[in-house]
Scaffold this active site. Structure first.
Site, PDB file in Angstrom:
ATOM      1  N   GLY A   1       0.837  -1.195   0.000  1.00 15.95           N
ATOM      2  CA  GLY A   1       0.000   0.000   0.000  1.00 15.95           C
ATOM      3  C   GLY A   1       0.865   1.235   0.000  1.00 15.95           C
ATOM      4  O   GLY A   1       2.066   1.167   0.292  1.00 15.95           O
TER       5      GLY A   1
ATOM      6  N   GLN B   1       2.871  10.079   1.426  1.00  6.97           N
ATOM      7  CA  GLN B   1       4.183   9.484   1.185  1.00  6.97           C
ATOM      8  C   GLN B   1       4.807   9.942  -0.129  1.00  6.97           C
ATOM      9  O   GLN B   1       5.994   9.719  -0.356  1.00  6.97           O
ATOM     10  CB  GLN B   1       4.093   7.949   1.182  1.00  6.97           C
ATOM     11  CG  GLN B   1       3.765   7.373   2.555  1.00  6.97           C
ATOM     12  CD  GLN B   1       3.748   5.866   2.504  1.00  6.97           C
ATOM     13  OE1 GLN B   1       2.738   5.271   2.145  1.00  6.97           O
ATOM     14  NE2 GLN B   1       4.858   5.240   2.838  1.00  6.97           N
TER      15      GLN B   1
ATOM     16  N   CYS C   1       7.347  -0.209   5.978  1.00  2.35           N
ATOM     17  CA  CYS C   1       6.796   1.005   5.389  1.00  2.35           C
ATOM     18  C   CYS C   1       7.806   1.562   4.398  1.00  2.35           C
ATOM     19  O   CYS C   1       8.996   1.622   4.702  1.00  2.35           O
ATOM     20  CB  CYS C   1       6.523   2.025   6.492  1.00  2.35           C
ATOM     21  SG  CYS C   1       5.862   3.581   5.888  1.00  2.35           S
ATOM     22  N   LEU C   2       7.326   1.971   3.229  1.00  8.36           N
ATOM     23  CA  LEU C   2       8.245   2.514   2.221  1.00  8.36           C
ATOM     24  C   LEU C   2       8.913   3.806   2.699  1.00  8.36           C
ATOM     25  O   LEU C   2       9.969   4.171   2.196  1.00  8.36           O
ATOM     26  CB  LEU C   2       7.507   2.753   0.892  1.00  8.36           C
ATOM     27  CG  LEU C   2       6.989   1.485   0.197  1.00  8.36           C
ATOM     28  CD1 LEU C   2       6.170   1.844  -1.034  1.00  8.36           C
ATOM     29  CD2 LEU C   2       8.136   0.555  -0.194  1.00  8.36           C
TER      30      LEU C   2
ATOM     31  N   HIS D   1      -2.689   0.571   8.442  1.00  7.24           N
ATOM     32  CA  HIS D   1      -1.353   1.182   8.312  1.00  7.24           C
ATOM     33  C   HIS D   1      -1.418   2.413   7.404  1.00  7.24           C
ATOM     34  O   HIS D   1      -0.909   3.482   7.759  1.00  7.24           O
ATOM     35  CB  HIS D   1      -0.367   0.141   7.758  1.00  7.24           C
ATOM     36  CG  HIS D   1       1.000   0.687   7.465  1.00  7.24           C
ATOM     37  ND1 HIS D   1       2.122   0.321   8.167  1.00  7.24           N
ATOM     38  CD2 HIS D   1       1.422   1.581   6.540  1.00  7.24           C
ATOM     39  CE1 HIS D   1       3.168   0.978   7.699  1.00  7.24           C
ATOM     40  NE2 HIS D   1       2.779   1.741   6.704  1.00  7.24           N
ATOM     41  N   GLU D   2      -2.068   2.259   6.249  1.00  9.26           N
ATOM     42  CA  GLU D   2      -2.120   3.385   5.299  1.00  9.26           C
ATOM     43  C   GLU D   2      -2.993   4.517   5.836  1.00  9.26           C
ATOM     44  O   GLU D   2      -2.699   5.694   5.612  1.00  9.26           O
ATOM     45  CB  GLU D   2      -2.622   2.913   3.933  1.00  9.26           C
ATOM     46  CG  GLU D   2      -1.784   1.831   3.261  1.00  9.26           C
ATOM     47  CD  GLU D   2      -0.304   2.135   3.183  1.00  9.26           C
ATOM     48  OE1 GLU D   2       0.089   3.326   3.144  1.00  9.26           O
ATOM     49  OE2 GLU D   2       0.492   1.174   3.174  1.00  9.26           O
TER      50      GLU D   2
ATOM     51  N   HIS E   1      -1.195   6.962   7.953  1.00  8.78           N
ATOM     52  CA  HIS E   1      -0.438   7.992   7.217  1.00  8.78           C
ATOM     53  C   HIS E   1      -1.283   9.250   6.990  1.00  8.78           C
ATOM     54  O   HIS E   1      -0.747  10.355   6.928  1.00  8.78           O
ATOM     55  CB  HIS E   1       0.015   7.463   5.850  1.00  8.78           C
ATOM     56  CG  HIS E   1       1.238   6.595   5.904  1.00  8.78           C
ATOM     57  ND1 HIS E   1       2.462   7.055   6.318  1.00  8.78           N
ATOM     58  CD2 HIS E   1       1.435   5.292   5.561  1.00  8.78           C
ATOM     59  CE1 HIS E   1       3.363   6.067   6.241  1.00  8.78           C
ATOM     60  NE2 HIS E   1       2.760   4.987   5.787  1.00  8.78           N
TER      61      HIS E   1
HETATM   62 CO    CO Z   1       3.705   3.169   5.468  1.00 10.12          CO
END
Ligand code: CO
Length: 173
Positions: free
Chosen positions: A48, A53, A95-96, A137-138, A141
């Site tokens: 995701g 991000q 996480c990216l 998680h997303e 953000h």
């Molecule tokens: Co993340």
């Protein structure tokens, strides 16, 4: 259609700490951004990716989950809201925006979530397992929250120098 991969913002970038604003003008004009988000998510092998991000502080995220012998689950999600949640389960997250970090943490196991696609069509989805985890998680953000914020003080202390390195750009993405 020309798609473009967007640059991923990493830990330390202030945009990751903003509360993202709701999207109010749905329509085809959002499609190029949706495509860019999927391209960026897939190229970086993320499950995701949330709009903050890539530096866009709006309530939007994409989910791309590969499935065995089936088409991947691909969701474009705007203005998501958890309606109900239940249970509790520990899972490992990455996480990216936090390259090389993977940590186990607990979150609700099941969720019921309402969201809109880029056209403004409403969906209500009840899910559990990895998909429920990716949603949560997303969605964090969009509130300026990162998964490391959920860790115990002891784990946070242990990760301090690694987080500093990420913020300083010393860890390659
Ligand atoms: Co993340």
């Amino acid at each position: 259609m020309i798609m473009a991969e967007r640059k991923i913002r990493v830990y330390g970038d202030p945009v990751l700490r903003l509360k993202a604003r709701k999207v109010e003008d749905f329509g085809e004009h959002l499609k190029p951004f949706v495509d860019d988000m999927f391209e960026t998510c897939i190229n970086n092998e993320g499950a995701g990716l949330a709009a903050p991000q890539v530096g866009e502080s709006i309530q939007m995220l994409v989910i791309h989950l590969a499935q065995d012998e089936q088409e991947p689950i691909m969701l474009n999600v705007f203005n998501p809201e958890i309606l109900e949640s239940g249970g509790n389960i520990a899972m490992t997250e990455g996480c990216l925006s936090l390259p090389e970090l993977r940590e186990e943490l607990e979150r609700p196991e099941k969720i019921k979530v309402r969201y809109y696609d880029y056209i403004g069509k409403e969906y209500v989805l009840e899910t559990d397992g990895f998909l429920a985890r990716v949603f949560q998680h997303e969605m964090d953000h969009l509130k300026g929250v990162l998964f490391v914020d959920h860790l115990t003080p002891v784990r946070k202390t242990l990760l301090k120098s690694k987080l500093k390195k990420i913020a300083a750009g010393d860890i390659p993405q």
